[in-house]
Design an enzyme around this catalytic site. Structure first.
Site, PDB file in Angstrom:
ATOM      1  N   LYS A   1      -0.545  53.548  25.725  1.00 29.98           N
ATOM      2  CA  LYS A   1       0.438  53.131  26.729  1.00 29.98           C
ATOM      3  C   LYS A   1      -0.061  51.867  27.393  1.00 29.98           C
ATOM      4  O   LYS A   1      -1.272  51.640  27.486  1.00 29.98           O
ATOM      5  CB  LYS A   1       0.607  54.222  27.802  1.00 29.98           C
ATOM      6  CG  LYS A   1       1.943  54.137  28.510  1.00 29.98           C
ATOM      7  CD  LYS A   1       3.031  54.724  27.631  1.00 29.98           C
ATOM      8  CE  LYS A   1       4.327  54.938  28.333  1.00 29.98           C
ATOM      9  NZ  LYS A   1       5.175  55.882  27.582  1.00 29.98           N
TER      10      LYS A   1
HETATM   11  N1  GLU Z   1       8.222  54.858  25.994  1.00 26.50           N
HETATM   12  C1  GLU Z   1       8.741  55.881  25.148  1.00 26.50           C
HETATM   13  C2  GLU Z   1       8.023  57.191  25.405  1.00 26.50           C
HETATM   14  O1  GLU Z   1       7.454  57.401  26.444  1.00 26.50           O
HETATM   15  C3  GLU Z   1       8.766  55.474  23.680  1.00 26.50           C
HETATM   16  C4  GLU Z   1       7.450  55.094  23.084  1.00 26.50           C
HETATM   17  C5  GLU Z   1       7.552  54.510  21.687  1.00 26.50           C
HETATM   18  O2  GLU Z   1       8.639  54.442  21.146  1.00 26.50           O
HETATM   19  O3  GLU Z   1       6.499  54.127  21.172  1.00 26.50           O
HETATM   20  O4  GLU Z   1       8.076  58.094  24.606  1.00 26.50           O
END
Ligand code: GLU
Length: 424
Positions: free
Chosen positions: A115
């Site tokens: 993240k």
């Molecule tokens: N931000 C989204 C999540 O928390 C998608 C992450 C992604 O597609 O890599 O799942």
């Protein structure tokens, strides 16, 4: 049972990493995992903090702080979004990265978890400032990202345009167009059809499966917190499934109509007016009043720490489907379980986004793009089988679906660690 079955202290209740660890400890205890392996699973693989200097439109220069945490690369490249928000902090990014690890494993896509975040207020920045911020952040991450290493995506306050700038900056450095470096790109620039609605669709599928699982008959009365990509689109899809959305909120407040809101009209109204307040035929509520409404299904799809030890007792929903990451604290988990509320946890319920991100990454690498119908059907199949795996694990260990989901995710990651061993 591990001692972590005790709820964390009130102060820790709002630290997402502590909350993640609390559930992880429960799951690893039930799985009887080796202590050293638990330490590996609890420790982020790699963390980078970067200073991001940006020339602002008024001629001044400012330095923003950005993070990228790779929690795990045991099952594949780190995967997970980037959020832009004034209150981003390292423990939050760490928790979100770990949740991505468990989430990718729950839906069985071959990724680890990561993240990113930048402390900034994107609503107070021009498109030019956001572009310069994004490009410099991308450049600062070059040593740790790549289609085989770490693949970012949108998250709170980031979108397909930001992903396009990210992809372009990375590609300029590589001297070739590398669309698979990020997902959530615009369709036509390596993006996948169906990616925009994917998280909302996954939430709607989870609600459908959970209602079926709990033998709920007839249309459900649904309350949704958040009206963005997840909450707004999710609410619309839940309504298309024949249910009644009786309340929904944005960052300013909530609207309520016990006879049901017309979701396409609500989304149009929000687009035109910038806020939900005043939607014809509805009464205005506060966010707290919304969460405590009399309803069958509650979908928290805004942000972390919304359902906690101070309000969980007053939640009236029988079913909670978590569109946001980390909306419920570990202490609230116990209160909800005692009340007999079924909670479909974030790492299952909102996994539709990363599942279609996986499809996007596959399509980019194949150079062959799928129809939206195929994307949605494949997503449906994956969500249904993940739901079943989680329900089975919860049943086998006589626990709730949250810990069931951790059991499934953690066991799959632990399996890879055991096979790979430790390189020394
Ligand atoms: N931000 C989204 C999540 O928390 C998608 C992450 C992604 O597609 O890599 O799942």
């Amino acid at each position: 049972m591990p001692d972590a079955a005790q709820a964390p202290s009130a102060r820790a209740e709002f630290n997402p990493f502590v909350q993640m660890q609390h559930r992880l400890d429960k799951a690893t205890g039930l799985l009887h995992l080796d202590e050293g392996l638990v330490e590996i699973l609890s420790t982020p693989h790699q963390e980078l903090t970067v200073a991001i200097p940006v020339s602002m439109d008024d001629g001044s220069m400012r330095v923003f702080t950005g993070y990228r945490v790779q929690h795990s690369v045991a099952r594949g490249p780190a995967k997970g979004g980037i959020r832009y928000a004034p209150d981003v902090h390292l423990d939050e990014v760490r928790a979100l990265a770990a949740w991505m690890t468990w989430k990718c494993a729950v839906v069985n896509v071959p990724f680890g978890g990561g993240k990113g975040g930048i402390i900034c207020d994107p609503r107070r920045m021009s498109p030019g400032e956001l572009e310069r911020l994004t490009r410099r952040y991308t450049a600062n991450l070059l040593d740790i990202i790549g289609p085989e290493r770490d693949v970012p995506a949108p998250d709170m306050n980031t979108n397909d345009q930001i992903m396009a700038w990210f992809m372009d900056t990375y590609s300029m450095h590589q001297r070739s167009t590398q669309t698979a470096i990020v997902t959530g790109k615009p369709v036509g620039l390596g993006g996948s059809k169906g990616r925009t609605i994917a998280t909302g669709l996954g939430v709607a599928i989870s609600a459908r499966e959970a209602l079926r699982y709990s033998n709920f008959e007839g249309p459900a009365r649904v309350v949704v917190q958040g009206c963005g990509n997840v909450g707004g689109l999710g609410a619309k899809l839940i309504q298309e499934d024949g249910h009644q959305v009786i309340g929904i909120s944005d960052m300013y407040g909530a609207i309520h109509n016990p006879k049901g809101l017309d979701m396409p009209a609500v989304l149009d109204y929000l687009k035109k007016n910038g806020r939900l307040e005043g939607f014809p035929g509805s009464e205005n509520l506060t966010n707290n009043e919304l969460l405590e409404l009399d309803c069958d299904v509650l979908v928290p799809a805004a942000t972390e720490n919304q359902i906690h030890s101070q309000n969980a007792e007053r939640i009236q929903a029988k079913l909670i489907v978590e569109g946001a990451n980390g909306p419920t604290s570990a202490a609230a988990d116990d209160i909800l379980q005692d009340k007999g509320v079924l909670v479909v946890p974030d790492i299952l319920a909102n996994a539709g986004g990363v599942t279609v991100s996986y499809f996007e990454w596959v399509q980019d690498r194949m150079g062959y793009f799928w129809e939206e119908k195929d994307v949605c059907e494949r997503l449906d199949r994956i969500m249904v089988s993940a739901f079943r795996d989680v329900a089975e694990a919860a049943d086998k260990h006589q626990t709730n679906m949250r810990i069931g989901a951790y059991l499934v995710g953690v066991e799959r990651v632990a399996y890879c660690h055991n096979l790979r061993g430790i390189y020394a």
